[in-house]
Each structure stands twice: as C-alpha cells, then as structure tokens.
Design an enzyme around this catalytic site. Sequence first.
Site, PDB file in Angstrom:
ATOM      1  N   TRP A 319       0.832  -1.205   0.000  1.00  0.00           N
ATOM      2  CA  TRP A 319       0.000   0.000   0.000  1.00  0.00           C
ATOM      3  C   TRP A 319       0.864   1.251   0.000  1.00  0.00           C
ATOM      4  O   TRP A 319       0.531   2.257  -0.632  1.00  0.00           O
ATOM      5  CB  TRP A 319      -0.912   0.000   1.227  1.00  0.00           C
ATOM      6  CG  TRP A 319      -1.775   1.217   1.353  1.00  0.00           C
ATOM      7  CD1 TRP A 319      -3.013   1.413   0.804  1.00  0.00           C
ATOM      8  CD2 TRP A 319      -1.481   2.434   2.065  1.00  0.00           C
ATOM      9  NE1 TRP A 319      -3.503   2.660   1.128  1.00  0.00           N
ATOM     10  CE2 TRP A 319      -2.584   3.310   1.904  1.00  0.00           C
ATOM     11  CE3 TRP A 319      -0.399   2.861   2.828  1.00  0.00           C
ATOM     12  CZ2 TRP A 319      -2.631   4.587   2.474  1.00  0.00           C
ATOM     13  CZ3 TRP A 319      -0.437   4.130   3.400  1.00  0.00           C
ATOM     14  CH2 TRP A 319      -1.542   4.972   3.223  1.00  0.00           C
ATOM     15  N   HIS A 320       2.004   1.204   0.696  1.00  0.00           N
ATOM     16  CA  HIS A 320       2.846   2.386   0.806  1.00  0.00           C
ATOM     17  C   HIS A 320       3.577   2.726  -0.488  1.00  0.00           C
ATOM     18  O   HIS A 320       3.946   3.885  -0.681  1.00  0.00           O
ATOM     19  CB  HIS A 320       3.864   2.204   1.945  1.00  0.00           C
ATOM     20  CG  HIS A 320       3.291   2.487   3.301  1.00  0.00           C
ATOM     21  ND1 HIS A 320       2.641   1.530   4.045  1.00  0.00           N
ATOM     22  CD2 HIS A 320       3.260   3.629   4.035  1.00  0.00           C
ATOM     23  CE1 HIS A 320       2.237   2.073   5.191  1.00  0.00           C
ATOM     24  NE2 HIS A 320       2.591   3.334   5.205  1.00  0.00           N
ATOM     25  N   GLY A 321       3.799   1.751  -1.332  1.00  0.00           N
ATOM     26  CA  GLY A 321       4.473   2.118  -2.568  1.00  0.00           C
ATOM     27  C   GLY A 321       4.880   0.923  -3.401  1.00  0.00           C
ATOM     28  O   GLY A 321       5.022  -0.196  -2.897  1.00  0.00           O
TER      29      GLY A 321
END
Length: 468
Positions: A319-321
């Site tokens: 989700w963060h990257g």
Amino acid sequence: MVFSSVGFLFFFLPLVLAFYFVVPFKYKNAVLLLFSLIFYAWGEPRYILLMILSILANYGYGIRIEAAGRRQGRRRLVLTSAIVVNLGLLGFYKYANFFVDIVNAALHTSFHPDPVPLPVGISFYTFHALSYLIDVYRRTEAAQRNLFRLSLYITFFPQLVAGPIIRYHDVAAQLRKRVFASVQFAEGIQRFIMGLAKKILLANPLGAVADELFTSPAGDLSTASAWIGIVAYTCQIYFDFSGYSDMAIGLAKMFGFEFKENFNYPYISGSISEFWRRWHISLGSWFRDYVYIPLGGSRTATWKVYRNLLIVWALTGFWHGASWTFMAWGAYYGVLIALEKAGLEKLLRRIYPLNHIAVLLLVMVGWVFFRADDFGYATRYLGAMFDIRGRDLLDAHALGLLSLNWIYFAAAVLAAVPIYPRLVRLRLSPSLVRLRTAILFVLHFLMFGEVILYLINSTYNPFLYFRF
C-alpha cells in the site's frame, strides 16, 4: 496545495472559513465540497475528473449493494465488482510501472511505456471509498442517497491527500448534523498550530539532515553519520506525518467534525505490536477490520494466524508504494509481529526498560528500508550502521551535523514523549488553570510566528506521505 504553505494559511483557509460560517447550515456541506475540489485541483487538476468518476461509481455501488437486500450472493457480487474497480484504478496508477519492470526482468523484455503519474492521495481516498462500501455491505450503515454528503466524505480537504483514513461510520452522522462551538473551534486552532510547528520546526530541519545523508554513497559514511541520518529520518517521518494528522484533526474541528486520533506517541512503545497500535492508527485499524479479521484474525489455527499477519503486512508494505523496499519493510514487520505472537513480546516485557531501546532500534532498521531508494542502498546503509570494519566511527562531517542540529534533535526527543498532554491534563487550582491557559496561548502564538518566519526564509517544505 499543502497546509504548511503561505497560500493555504493566508488565502485558502481564511476564504473557506469565511464562506462556511456565513452561509446557513444547509449549504455548509456544499461550501466544503466546493473548496475541497478546488483544494485537490490546485495541485492535481488533471486528476480531478478521475476522482469525480470514482465518487459517482461508488455512489452507485452503495445504492446497488443496499438494493440487493437479503440476496447475499447479489450483495457479494456487487461488492466484489466495486472492490475490483477501486483497486484496479489504484493498481493502474500506482503499480503499473512496477509491474512492467517485473515483467521486463522476468521475461528479458524491454517494454518501456510512458510512466503513469501517481494521483496525489489516491491510496487514501480509495480506502475511504472501500470503507463506505464495506460498511453498507455489512449493514452497519445505510447507503448514502445524498450525493453531496458522500462526495464530501471522500473529498473533505483536511484528510483528502494524506489522511488520516476516516471510516465512513465514524462521520456519517456528522455529515448530516454538526454542533458548532467556540471551544471546539479554539481547540482546532491550537491543534492545527501544534501540527504545523511539528512539521515546520522539527520535521523540516531534521529532514534536511536525513536527505543529505541518505543521498550520500553509503560507503562514504562513517558509522556515526549513518546513525545520525537514520535518527534524523526517524524523527522526520514521525513529526511530518503526525504533524499533518494534527493539522487535519484541527481543521476538522474548526468545521465541526471530530476525527479519531492517528498517532499516540509511538516511540515510547515497549513492543513492535504496541508501536503499530500507536503509529498510523487509522491504517492499522483499517487493515485489522477489513482484512485481518475477515481472514480469521487470531481466532483460528495458529499457522493461519501467522499467515494472516504476513498477508496483512505484505499488503501494508505494498500500500505504501510500488517498490521492493516497501515490500521488504512490510515483510520485516510481518515477521517481527509473528515472532511477538510466538513469545518475543513476553521476552521484551521481561527486559523492561531495555525493551523500549530494543523496539526503537528495530523500528529504525525498518525505516532504513522505508527511506532508501532501492534494496541495494538499504543493505549498504545498514552496513554503514553496523559494520565498523575499515570504517571511521566518528568523523568531522558527523561532528559538524551534530553541532549544527543538536537543538533540533533535543527538541524532537522531548516532543516525542507525552510531556505536553500530561502538563495540559494536570489538575490545578482555578488561578493556575488561567495561568496555564495564558502560557499556552503565548506558546502557540510564538510557534505560529516562528513557523511564518521559517516559511518566508526557506523553500524546503516536503510532505512525505503525499507520495502515497
């Protein structure tokens, strides 16, 4: 547009407040929606249509889920379709380039399509939309028939581009009716200034230190320089993101909304599990309620508990990257929390207060992967931190950084522990309460003045979580 910009502080915010408090209540949501769209379009005009189409699609999906009534198969089919569409958009804009690189590496091909620019805040507003749809599916909330209210929930500018992730059921009633109080408005101003000061007076100067060291070849860093870099980044990311959350919560209060807390002094944690109960609380609770518990949570076979943890943390990292460093960061925490479930947490509790130091060290190791541009640099940076063979322990560069920035590090340490809230909650006599109120007013006034001076004299003002 960012909260810590002169344009926002002296143009956008006064303008939206003026319109908001002049119009009757029935028009207040419309004012907030209009200014929220302007806020987003200010920085991402080409993606405003994408967000509007997403809102319209999710508005229709919510009504269709509710209209399916007791036909569980139909409800599940509509929800699945909505999840596929929402995650499909997120996947295309956020992960397309990443998957193309994987295909090229695996098949030795050379596909080089034009890079897909990342719409600011897409991870956050996608999770807002999914929260709404799942709440409707679970019948914890009715489908929102008022398009303006649903649009405001998704686009409300304080939380639009960097959270916190607001759950629909937490604000559904507030979208319909809110009580406005001068005390709440004053609390909102104080909270906003506190967050602004965290961001500008602590995160920015320490971020400049972290950037200098993390953009240097890891092999050129002394051990002390490497540790200064990761300590600076550890402080930067906390004060940057918690400062943004404070500003979002403060702004919401000014408009009559109450958001839940997103940070609770995570660096005082005695275990990794406790750290994640205190850090980015809205994201952790989202994954807990919408992924971990539906998978079985902790009330299942032991091996499935560990599987569930690893799935959740793989998704958290992703989700963060779109980067292997984020995947490694997520896997790292999945393994650590699984080990704590297996008994490591009890062991940490037995070595109190050394467990707090151990947790901080483990967190800083994780932040190396989060900050590094690639996996190779992360491993070399860790080598600079822990492998002292043939490396200077302390050099002139490290001493220079400490001499120039020690006051920021000292202030960050004090601000990262719950001294301020304990002082505010002290039970005092009425005269001392008035004195404390006066002191806090002066303190916030001085902090705001210092922030303005910084903004006038500096151009370094990034927001780390805008990239997500």
